[in-house]
Motif scaffolding. Structure first.
Motif, mmCIF file in Angstrom:
data_model
loop_
_atom_site.group_PDB
_atom_site.id
_atom_site.type_symbol
_atom_site.label_atom_id
_atom_site.label_comp_id
_atom_site.label_asym_id
_atom_site.label_seq_id
_atom_site.Cartn_x
_atom_site.Cartn_y
_atom_site.Cartn_z
ATOM 1 N N VAL A 1 0.838 -1.202 0.000
ATOM 2 C CA VAL A 1 0.000 0.000 0.000
ATOM 3 C C VAL A 1 0.875 1.254 0.000
ATOM 4 O O VAL A 1 0.574 2.227 -0.703
ATOM 5 N N THR B 1 -3.188 -0.686 7.490
ATOM 6 C CA THR B 1 -3.802 -1.781 6.742
ATOM 7 C C THR B 1 -4.604 -2.636 7.707
ATOM 8 O O THR B 1 -4.224 -2.814 8.870
ATOM 9 N N ALA C 1 -7.143 -0.860 3.288
ATOM 10 C CA ALA C 1 -6.210 0.066 3.938
ATOM 11 C C ALA C 1 -6.740 1.487 3.847
ATOM 12 O O ALA C 1 -7.535 1.819 2.959
#
Length: 138
Positions: A12, A79, A85
């Motif tokens: 992410v 997350t 997330a």
């Protein structure tokens, strides 16, 4: 549920960083590619409310010059499990000194990590604009 699994957090973080690069380069293809192509996707901006991927994509094409240049001050990513997330970015608009905030909800899709919801706002003049200490994520 596992919070901030290191592998998921790295994925992410890379997606958030790639989005920021695309935003500053006005790379419309990459920006569109970062968003979930769905009528359920939402982007609430400083001066626009966009509902659905098609409205978001049309906005990007119609925005002359892209996003105003900015410097990221802080990024917080959390997350939740392996497919969800949130990212929050505090930034300063270059030359203007205005502090802005961006929040994004990221979901894992078959095509990779995508933004399902985003919000951008600027702090009003006179607001307490103290900067928090740097994040552990950055």
């Amino acid at each position: 549920m596992i919070l901030n699994d290191p592998i998921v957090l790295a994925e992410v973080t890379a997606a958030v960083d790639a989005y920021e690069t695309a935003l500053m380069d006005n790379d419309i293809e990459a920006l569109d590619g970062a968003f979930w192509n769905s009528p359920h996707t939402v982007r609430l901006g400083v001066a626009e409310n966009l509902y659905g991927f098609d409205e978001i994509a049309a906005f990007r094409i119609g925005r002359a010059g892209g996003s105003p240049p900015r410097t990221r001050l802080r990024t917080e990513i959390t997350t939740f499990g392996s497919d969800f997330a949130i990212a929050n970015v505090e930034f300063r608009r270059d030359g203007a000194g205005k502090i802005g905030r961006q929040s994004q909800t990221w979901i894992r899709t078959a095509e990779g990590w995508k933004v399902a919801s985003a919000h951008v706002s600027l702090m009003q003049a006179g607001a307490d604009q103290r900067l928090a200490p740097p994040s552990e994520n950055r």
